[in-house]
Each structure stands twice: as structure tokens, then as C-alpha cells.
Design a protein around this motif. Structure first.
Motif, PDB file in Angstrom:
ATOM      1  N   GLN A   6      -5.996   0.762  -2.645  1.00 54.23           N
ATOM      2  CA  GLN A   6      -6.086   1.841  -1.658  1.00 54.23           C
ATOM      3  C   GLN A   6      -4.845   2.717  -1.679  1.00 54.23           C
ATOM      4  O   GLN A   6      -4.942   3.936  -1.532  1.00 54.23           O
ATOM      5  CB  GLN A   6      -6.312   1.263  -0.261  1.00 54.23           C
ATOM      6  N   GLY A   7      -3.678   2.100  -1.831  1.00 48.05           N
ATOM      7  CA  GLY A   7      -2.470   2.906  -1.911  1.00 48.05           C
ATOM      8  C   GLY A   7      -2.530   3.900  -3.060  1.00 48.05           C
ATOM      9  O   GLY A   7      -2.155   5.071  -2.914  1.00 48.05           O
ATOM     10  N   ALA A  50      -4.265   3.445   4.353  1.00 45.21           N
ATOM     11  CA  ALA A  50      -4.439   2.483   3.257  1.00 45.21           C
ATOM     12  C   ALA A  50      -3.963   1.106   3.686  1.00 45.21           C
ATOM     13  O   ALA A  50      -3.073   0.967   4.523  1.00 45.21           O
ATOM     14  CB  ALA A  50      -3.656   2.943   2.019  1.00 45.21           C
ATOM     15  N   GLY A  51      -4.572   0.080   3.096  1.00 42.40           N
ATOM     16  CA  GLY A  51      -4.156  -1.287   3.339  1.00 42.40           C
ATOM     17  C   GLY A  51      -4.844  -1.918   4.533  1.00 42.40           C
ATOM     18  O   GLY A  51      -5.934  -1.506   4.943  1.00 42.40           O
ATOM     19  N   ALA A  77      -5.006  -3.574  -0.819  1.00 36.14           N
ATOM     20  CA  ALA A  77      -3.850  -2.762  -0.448  1.00 36.14           C
ATOM     21  C   ALA A  77      -3.311  -1.979  -1.643  1.00 36.14           C
ATOM     22  O   ALA A  77      -2.990  -0.788  -1.537  1.00 36.14           O
ATOM     23  CB  ALA A  77      -2.757  -3.646   0.143  1.00 36.14           C
ATOM     24  N   ALA A 126       0.103   3.313   6.595  1.00 30.46           N
ATOM     25  CA  ALA A 126      -0.014   2.023   5.895  1.00 30.46           C
ATOM     26  C   ALA A 126       0.768   0.960   6.655  1.00 30.46           C
ATOM     27  O   ALA A 126       1.538   0.195   6.059  1.00 30.46           O
ATOM     28  CB  ALA A 126       0.495   2.156   4.460  1.00 30.46           C
ATOM     29  N   ALA A 152       0.831  -1.205   0.000  1.00 23.83           N
ATOM     30  CA  ALA A 152       0.000   0.000   0.000  1.00 23.83           C
ATOM     31  C   ALA A 152       0.863   1.252   0.000  1.00 23.83           C
ATOM     32  O   ALA A 152       0.604   2.210  -0.743  1.00 23.83           O
ATOM     33  CB  ALA A 152      -0.945  -0.008   1.204  1.00 23.83           C
ATOM     34  N   GLY A 153       1.895   1.262   0.840  1.00 25.64           N
ATOM     35  CA  GLY A 153       2.773   2.422   0.893  1.00 25.64           C
ATOM     36  C   GLY A 153       3.510   2.649  -0.413  1.00 25.64           C
ATOM     37  O   GLY A 153       3.659   3.784  -0.875  1.00 25.64           O
TER      38      GLY A 153
END
Length: 401
Positions: free
Chosen positions: A295-296, A269-270, A292, A106, A12-13
Motif C-alpha cells: 500500500q505504501g 496506507a497500512g 503495509a 500511515a 507503509a510511510g
């Protein structure tokens, strides 16, 4: 917005960072991650990496030159321990702090543990690359008595891999059926039957009373010998570092539909994010790869929108997950409601190849397939359109005709 800090150096990051750079953000991006590794793919941890088919270099999410091209400041092996929203500062475990203009939370999730599990001579959880390699070293030569506590997807994937390496495998589950949380009792049992085909002993409705050096004792007095113990009883969102931050925490970081946490320029996120999904009109936290990644990307684009004073975008997906066990591929689209009507619409449970629809309140809620991707995936658009259950049955009939 000159400096974005991303706490959580995983999928996600990374997708948030890539989206920022793809949107021509040329400011600083600092990536803080508790592990020493750069972002890697987690699904193979219980399958190809665990089996020894792949080595760690195969699961890197990006090649080194691609990662270098993102121009990130890395703080790996540095766990965030606090957040001050007012001063817009992340406190790191080494005593330093990092100021931010925009923030992505995240941090994912941490595996749950059982009291006394470390009393066992060889107890494992499976969440990280290092976890997978440690477990692999124990089971790779086969011939071990492996006990897995927890018949969710991770537990059953580990069981399949361990069995494929020639180990004797027993799975212990407290619920009445495997995969209850994800698939419900009937379909969970149907999918888990493939383990019986491969000689895995899956015991449901059992309770662990004690864990010792080389065995597990059940509440009924039964003792199960275990050279290797794997605890796979789920994960909890990694939110301890947010104590005192002022963010709303309830089974994750509570977010709005756009994944904002209620403070300017701060998104989540995630696995750690719990948000209201307008498509299903419910709050959810989803622990799957696709979620994930998506959303990231949404968070990255919403940070740009926030910077530019433009409207942010709601995240309203059809959740999707998959699992590989032995030579079978399990796929699920949607969101089970818990009281769903479940109807097998193609194939048969006995043949270990089927598709089933999940419906509640007259609406299609989900589609499960065991080795039937061509039937499952077309339903994504129908779920997005909020199709009725009866219409979904008709669609399935057309797809199988």
C-alpha cells in the motif's frame, strides 16, 4: 506538488517515500512519527528481538546511508494531533503545524487494552520496539509465570517465544478457539495445537474478571498466577488525531480502491487504511506486513499520478500473512469469508504439517499452510484469477501428485 507530508514513520510511510523518490520526485518530504526511532521491522518484535537472538540494529528497515539518500525531513518523537483539510495542514503535538501539497496517512494502529490491566505489577502490550525490549527484560532469564491474554497471532507468537526462553506460559482466550479471526475455529485450533506440544496451557472460552498485582482472576472464580502479564487482544486503527478533519472514519480511514480518502492528494496506507478491494468486492482493513509495504508503494505512485493529472491505480491484492511459532511457519493467502468450507488437501493436522483450502459461494477464498510453502504460494495467481473451489481442489491434487 512541492511538499509531501507522511504521517507515520513505519513501513507503509517509508515505502511511500521510497516510491516518490524512485519516481524522480525531488520536492520536500517530511516524515512525522510518534516514536523516536527511524522505521524498523515489526515482525521480529514478538520473535527474534524478543528472544534476544537479535538486537535493535538488526531490525532497521534501511541502512543509515540508504535512509540519508532519501533526503527526508524527520519529525520523530512528534505525534500528529490534528488535520485541517481546507488549509492542508497537519497539527503536531508540540504546537507546530506542517503544510502539505500531498499527504500520506500511515499512522498504523494502537494496541487495545483491558480495564485495570495496569493494576498488575508487570503488564505489557507489544506494538513498538520499546515494548519488545521492556518485555524481553522481564522474561529473558526464564522461570517466570507468563500469562498472555489473547490467542491471536501476536499473543501466540509471544507465548512461543516466552516458552522457548524457559518460562511457564498460560494463554487465555475469550473465543471458543485460538486464531478465530484469522483462520476460523477448526484451523485455528489445529494450528494452536503446536503450543500444547510445547507445554503451553491454552485456555479458550474464558473471561477475565479482574487483574491484580500478581494474578488474573477469571469469571468462573479461577485464579491464574502471573509474574508477567501480556495483553494481546488486537489493535485499533490510530485515527483519534483525525477527529474533526472531515475524513470518513469507520474502523480506519475509509478509502476508495486507489487508497484516496476523497480529498485531492490525500491517501492512506497500512494498518490505518480501510479500502474497497475490487478483487474480493469488499471493504477490508489488513494488519499485515505485506499489505503495509504494498500500500505504501501504491500510494507513492498514486501521488505522482495525481500530480501529473493521470489516472490513479486501484489496489486489489491477494492478502498474505505469515507467522513463525517455535520451528513452524504458518502462511495464509486470501481472505476468509467466515462461513467458508475448509478442506485439508495435503498433509494432516495430526502431523502438524498440512495445507487447507477455504471456499465460499463456490469460489476459492484462501489457502492456509503449516510448513507447506511450496503448496501455498502457487495459489496466489489462482486467487487473482478468482478460481472456483472445485478447480482449486484439483490444482492441489496436481501439486501434491
Amino acid at each position: 506538488m512541492e511538499h509531501v507530508v507522511i504521517v507515520g514513520a513505519s513501513l507503509a510511510g517509508l515505502r511511500a517515500a521510497e516510491t516518490l523518490r524512485g519516481s524522480d520526485f525531488d520536492g520536500r518530504i517530511t516524515m512525522i512519527g510518534g516514536e523516536t526511532h527511524h522505521p524498523y521491522d515489526r515482525p521480529p518484535l514478538s520473535k527474534r528481538l524478543l528472544s534476544g537472538e537479535w538486537e535493535p540494529d538488526r531490525i532497521a528497515l534501511r541502512k543509515p546511508d540508504q535512509m540519508d539518500g532519501l533526503d527526508l525531513t524527520w519529525r520523530t518523537g512528534a505525534r500528529a494531533v490534528g488535520l485541517d483539510v481546507e488549509s492542508r495542514t497537519v497539527l503536531v503535538g508540540d504546537g507546530t503545524h506542517v503544510e502539505f501539497d500531498g499527504l500520506v496517512i500511515a499512522t498504523g494502529a494502537d494496541p487495545r487494552t483491558l480495564p485495570g490491566q495496569h493494576a498488575h505489577d508487570s503488564a505489557h502490550v507489544l506494538r513498538t520496539l520499546d515494548d519488545s525490549l521492556a518485555l524481553r527484560a522481564e522474561i529473558t532469564d526464564g522461570g517466570k509465570r507468563v500469562v498472555v491474554i489473547g490467542a491471536g497471532f501476536i499473543g501466540l507468537e509471544v507465548a512461543a517465544t516466552a516458552r522457548g526462553l524457559g518460562n511457564e506460559v498460560t494463554v487465555l482466550e475469550g473465543a471458543p478457539a485460538p486464531l478465530m479471526r484469522g483462520l476460523g475455529a477448526e484451523m485455528g485450533a489445529a494450528v494452536a495445537a503446536i503450543h500444547d506440544d510445547h507445554g503451553v496451557d491454552v485456555r479458550c472460552g474464558v473471561s477475565v474478571a479482574a487483574i491484580a498485582g500478581r494474578h488474573v482472576e477469571l469469571a468462573d472464580g479461577t485464579t491464574v498466577d502471573a509474574d508477567v502479564l501480556v495483553v494481546g487482544i488486537g489493535v485499533g486503527p490510530a485515527v483519534d488525531w483525525l477527529d474533526g478533519s472531515g475524513l470518513t472514519i469507520h474502523d480506519g480511514v475509509v478509502c476508495g480502491p486507489d487508497l484516496g480518502v476523497g480529498h485531492d492528494g490525500i491517501f492512506a496506507a497500512g494498518d490505518v487504511a480501510r479500502w474497497h478491494n475490487p478483487l474480493f468486492d469488499e471493504a477490508m482493513r489488513v494488519e499485515h506486513w505485506t499489505n503495509a509495504a504494498e500500500q505504501g508503494a501504491i500510494v507513492g505512485s498514486n501521488l505522482i499520478a495525481w500530480r501529473d493529472g493521470e489516472p490513479t491505480r486501484a489496489y486489489e491484492p491477494v492478502p498474505f500473512f505469515w507467522s513463525e511459532q517455535y520451528h513452524h511457519r504458518i502462511q495464509f493467502l486470501g481472505r476468509p469469508a467466515g462461513d467458508d468450507e475448509v478442506r485439508v488437501v495435503a498433509g494432516s493436522v495430526g502431523d502438524r504439517k498440512f495445507a487447507a483450502l477455504y471456499g465460499s459461494g463456490g469460489r476459492l477464498r484462501g489457502v492456509l499452510g503449516l510448513d507447506m510453502p511450496r503448496l501455498v504460494m502457487p495459489f496466489r495467481k489462482h486467487l487473482e484469477q478468482r478460481i472456483s473451489f472445485d478447480d482449486a481442489v484439483d490444482v492441489a491434487a496436481e501439486l501434491t501428485s
